[in-house]
Scaffold this motif. Structure first.
Motif, PDB file in Angstrom:
ATOM      1  N   ILE A 196      32.450   4.320  61.782  1.00 17.53           N
ATOM      2  CA  ILE A 196      32.222   5.347  62.587  1.00 17.53           C
ATOM      3  C   ILE A 196      32.671   5.348  63.896  1.00 17.53           C
ATOM      4  N   PHE A 197      32.593   4.024  64.406  1.00 19.51           N
ATOM      5  CA  PHE A 197      33.178   3.768  65.814  1.00 19.51           C
ATOM      6  C   PHE A 197      34.824   4.013  65.719  1.00 19.51           C
ATOM      7  N   ARG A 198      35.447   3.463  64.651  1.00 19.04           N
ATOM      8  CA  ARG A 198      36.979   3.670  64.399  1.00 19.04           C
ATOM      9  C   ARG A 198      37.155   5.236  64.254  1.00 19.04           C
ATOM     10  N   LYS A 199      36.487   5.941  63.530  1.00 19.27           N
ATOM     11  CA  LYS A 199      36.864   7.088  63.459  1.00 19.27           C
ATOM     12  C   LYS A 199      36.869   8.091  64.632  1.00 19.27           C
ATOM     13  N   THR A 200      35.560   7.762  65.502  1.00 19.42           N
ATOM     14  CA  THR A 200      35.268   8.682  66.603  1.00 19.42           C
ATOM     15  C   THR A 200      35.766   8.155  67.852  1.00 19.42           C
ATOM     16  N   GLN A 201      36.396   7.162  67.667  1.00 19.73           N
ATOM     17  CA  GLN A 201      37.333   6.418  68.683  1.00 19.73           C
ATOM     18  C   GLN A 201      36.178   5.966  69.858  1.00 19.73           C
ATOM     19  N   SER A 202      35.143   5.465  69.374  1.00 21.79           N
ATOM     20  CA  SER A 202      34.022   4.985  70.232  1.00 21.79           C
ATOM     21  C   SER A 202      33.994   3.369  70.182  1.00 21.79           C
ATOM     22  N   ARG A 203      33.664   2.983  71.486  1.00 21.34           N
ATOM     23  CA  ARG A 203      33.723   1.464  71.535  1.00 21.34           C
ATOM     24  C   ARG A 203      32.358   0.932  71.377  1.00 21.34           C
ATOM     25  N   ASN A 204      31.233   1.691  71.620  1.00 21.09           N
ATOM     26  CA  ASN A 204      30.028   1.106  71.592  1.00 21.09           C
ATOM     27  C   ASN A 204      29.097   2.459  71.310  1.00 21.09           C
ATOM     28  N   ARG A 205      27.636   2.143  71.170  1.00 19.03           N
ATOM     29  CA  ARG A 205      26.668   3.336  70.896  1.00 19.03           C
ATOM     30  C   ARG A 205      26.662   4.298  72.131  1.00 19.03           C
ATOM     31  N   VAL A 206      26.586   3.582  73.321  1.00 19.87           N
ATOM     32  CA  VAL A 206      26.819   4.628  74.245  1.00 19.87           C
ATOM     33  C   VAL A 206      27.976   5.728  74.159  1.00 19.87           C
ATOM     34  N   GLU A 207      29.101   5.336  73.974  1.00 17.85           N
ATOM     35  CA  GLU A 207      30.231   6.372  73.853  1.00 17.85           C
ATOM     36  C   GLU A 207      29.893   7.235  72.574  1.00 17.85           C
ATOM     37  N   LEU A 208      29.367   6.863  71.515  1.00 20.65           N
ATOM     38  CA  LEU A 208      29.130   7.318  70.282  1.00 20.65           C
ATOM     39  C   LEU A 208      28.117   8.365  70.442  1.00 20.65           C
ATOM     40  N   LEU A 209      27.111   8.067  71.389  1.00 18.77           N
ATOM     41  CA  LEU A 209      26.232   9.194  71.741  1.00 18.77           C
ATOM     42  C   LEU A 209      26.698  10.348  72.335  1.00 18.77           C
ATOM     43  N   ARG A 210      27.573   9.797  73.445  1.00 13.67           N
ATOM     44  CA  ARG A 210      28.350  11.028  74.298  1.00 13.67           C
ATOM     45  C   ARG A 210      29.149  11.832  72.975  1.00 13.67           C
ATOM     46  N   TRP A 211      29.697  11.067  72.252  1.00 16.44           N
ATOM     47  CA  TRP A 211      30.742  11.839  71.281  1.00 16.44           C
ATOM     48  C   TRP A 211      29.710  12.791  70.192  1.00 16.44           C
ATOM     49  N   ALA A 212      28.714  12.381  69.964  1.00 18.56           N
ATOM     50  CA  ALA A 212      27.660  13.110  69.085  1.00 18.56           C
ATOM     51  C   ALA A 212      27.005  14.236  70.130  1.00 18.56           C
ATOM     52  N   GLN A 213      26.694  14.167  71.138  1.00 18.25           N
ATOM     53  CA  GLN A 213      26.361  15.112  71.879  1.00 18.25           C
ATOM     54  C   GLN A 213      27.410  16.483  72.046  1.00 18.25           C
ATOM     55  N   THR A 214      28.761  15.787  72.123  1.00 15.10           N
ATOM     56  CA  THR A 214      29.784  17.008  72.359  1.00 15.10           C
ATOM     57  C   THR A 214      30.002  17.749  71.153  1.00 15.10           C
ATOM     58  N   TYR A 215      29.962  16.944  69.863  1.00 11.93           N
ATOM     59  CA  TYR A 215      30.311  17.508  68.548  1.00 11.93           C
ATOM     60  C   TYR A 215      29.219  17.867  67.656  1.00 11.93           C
ATOM     61  N   GLN A 216      27.843  17.518  68.092  1.00 15.14           N
ATOM     62  CA  GLN A 216      26.642  17.751  67.068  1.00 15.14           C
ATOM     63  C   GLN A 216      26.892  18.911  66.307  1.00 15.14           C
ATOM     64  N   THR A 217      26.951  20.061  66.996  1.00 22.72           N
ATOM     65  CA  THR A 217      26.794  21.476  65.979  1.00 22.72           C
ATOM     66  C   THR A 217      27.906  21.371  65.031  1.00 22.72           C
ATOM     67  N   HIS A 218      29.020  20.654  65.141  1.00 22.52           N
ATOM     68  CA  HIS A 218      30.163  20.608  64.186  1.00 22.52           C
ATOM     69  C   HIS A 218      29.845  19.513  63.022  1.00 22.52           C
ATOM     70  N   PHE A 219      29.728  18.359  63.698  1.00 24.00           N
ATOM     71  CA  PHE A 219      29.810  17.316  62.373  1.00 24.00           C
ATOM     72  C   PHE A 219      28.537  17.584  61.805  1.00 24.00           C
ATOM     73  N   GLU A 220      27.264  18.038  62.035  1.00 18.53           N
ATOM     74  CA  GLU A 220      26.211  18.241  61.086  1.00 18.53           C
ATOM     75  C   GLU A 220      26.461  19.114  59.945  1.00 18.53           C
ATOM     76  N   PHE A 221      27.568  20.006  60.062  1.00 23.15           N
ATOM     77  CA  PHE A 221      27.909  20.767  58.822  1.00 23.15           C
ATOM     78  C   PHE A 221      29.218  20.603  58.296  1.00 23.15           C
ATOM     79  N   CYS A 222      29.811  19.599  58.733  1.00 17.85           N
ATOM     80  CA  CYS A 222      31.235  19.211  58.644  1.00 17.85           C
ATOM     81  C   CYS A 222      31.515  19.054  56.917  1.00 17.85           C
ATOM     82  N   SER A 223      32.385  19.549  56.121  1.00 19.31           N
ATOM     83  CA  SER A 223      32.057  19.209  54.821  1.00 19.31           C
ATOM     84  C   SER A 223      33.126  18.089  54.386  1.00 19.31           C
TER      85      SER A 223
END
Length: 223
Positions: A196-223
């Motif tokens: 997940i870190f590699r695919k979202t270009q996140s270095r840690n959980r904090v960056e992943l959380l920011r990424w998820a908050q930005t794209y949450q409505t998209h990745f929840e339904f991404c096929s």
């Protein structure tokens, strides 16, 4: 119907399981178990069961969803019954993969209709919620047309399991808790998170959380 051998009710309270009795009366094969270990044994034997978990008497997460449901959803069709209205986040239940909800205040004929629909591979939720979720899917698809191609590719690269783990991480769950809820090892969780870190270009959980908050409505339904 042909792909499901039986309905298995996880019923952990002392009162009789009236829904199982009614389901059997209309020709559905049913079985009642009191312990989660009996369900996990079914999975090991490859039984094609549809599992119904009673909310009443179960250990719940902060959304009102039985913890066991999160563990079983990747492996077996799951629905919830004996659900108290306003005690559960229906949207979270649907996104988790739960097939439907049967409320304690519903008429028995509606419950039986819901059982038939879910066993036939249909969802059983309020029409209002289904309409809301459908609109979100449409909006997400429309929004993707305005997103950079590399961002769309990033979202689509995530597997269903990885999106589930992102949601757990976003809620503050640690690796041990995620492993328990998904019935996988901590080592496997760590491997998923590294991916997940590699695919979202996140270095840690904090960056992943920011990424998820930005794209949450998209990745929840991404096929």
């Amino acid at each position: 119907m042909s792909t499901i051998n039986e309905l298995v009710f996880l019923h952990q309270v002392a009162a009789p399981c009236h829904l199982a009795i009614l389901a059997e009366s209309i020709g559905l094969k049913t079985r009642i178990v009191k312990h989660a270990s009996e369900l996990e044994l079914d999975l090991d034997k490859g039984h094609r069961s549809f599992c119904l978990i009673a909310q009443k008497g179960a250990a719940l997460d902060n959304k009102g969803i039985p913890l066991l449901a999160s563990r079983l959803v990747p492996h077996i069709p799951v629905a919830l019954y004996q659900v108290e209205r306003n005690s559960l986040d229906q949207e979270s239940a649907m996104l988790l993969g739960i097939r439907g909800l049967l409320f304690t205040d519903q008429r028995m004929d509606l419950m039986l209709t819901g059982l038939r629909k879910m066993v036939a591979d249909e969802l059983w939720y309020d029409r209002t919620l289904l309409s809301k979720m459908f609109r979100r899917v449409v909006q997400k698809l429309d929004g993707q047309n305005d997103m950079p191609a590399d961002t769309v590719a990033m979202l689509q690269a995530l597997t269903s399991r990885e999106r589930t783990i992102i949601q757990f991480v976003s809620s503050g769950a640690r690796n041990k808790e995620i492993a328990h809820r998904l019935c996988i090892s901590e080592h496997t969780v760590k491997a998923h998170i590294s991916s997940i870190f590699r695919k979202t270009q996140s270095r840690n959980r904090v960056e992943l959380l920011r990424w998820a908050q930005t794209y949450q409505t998209h990745f929840e339904f991404c096929s």
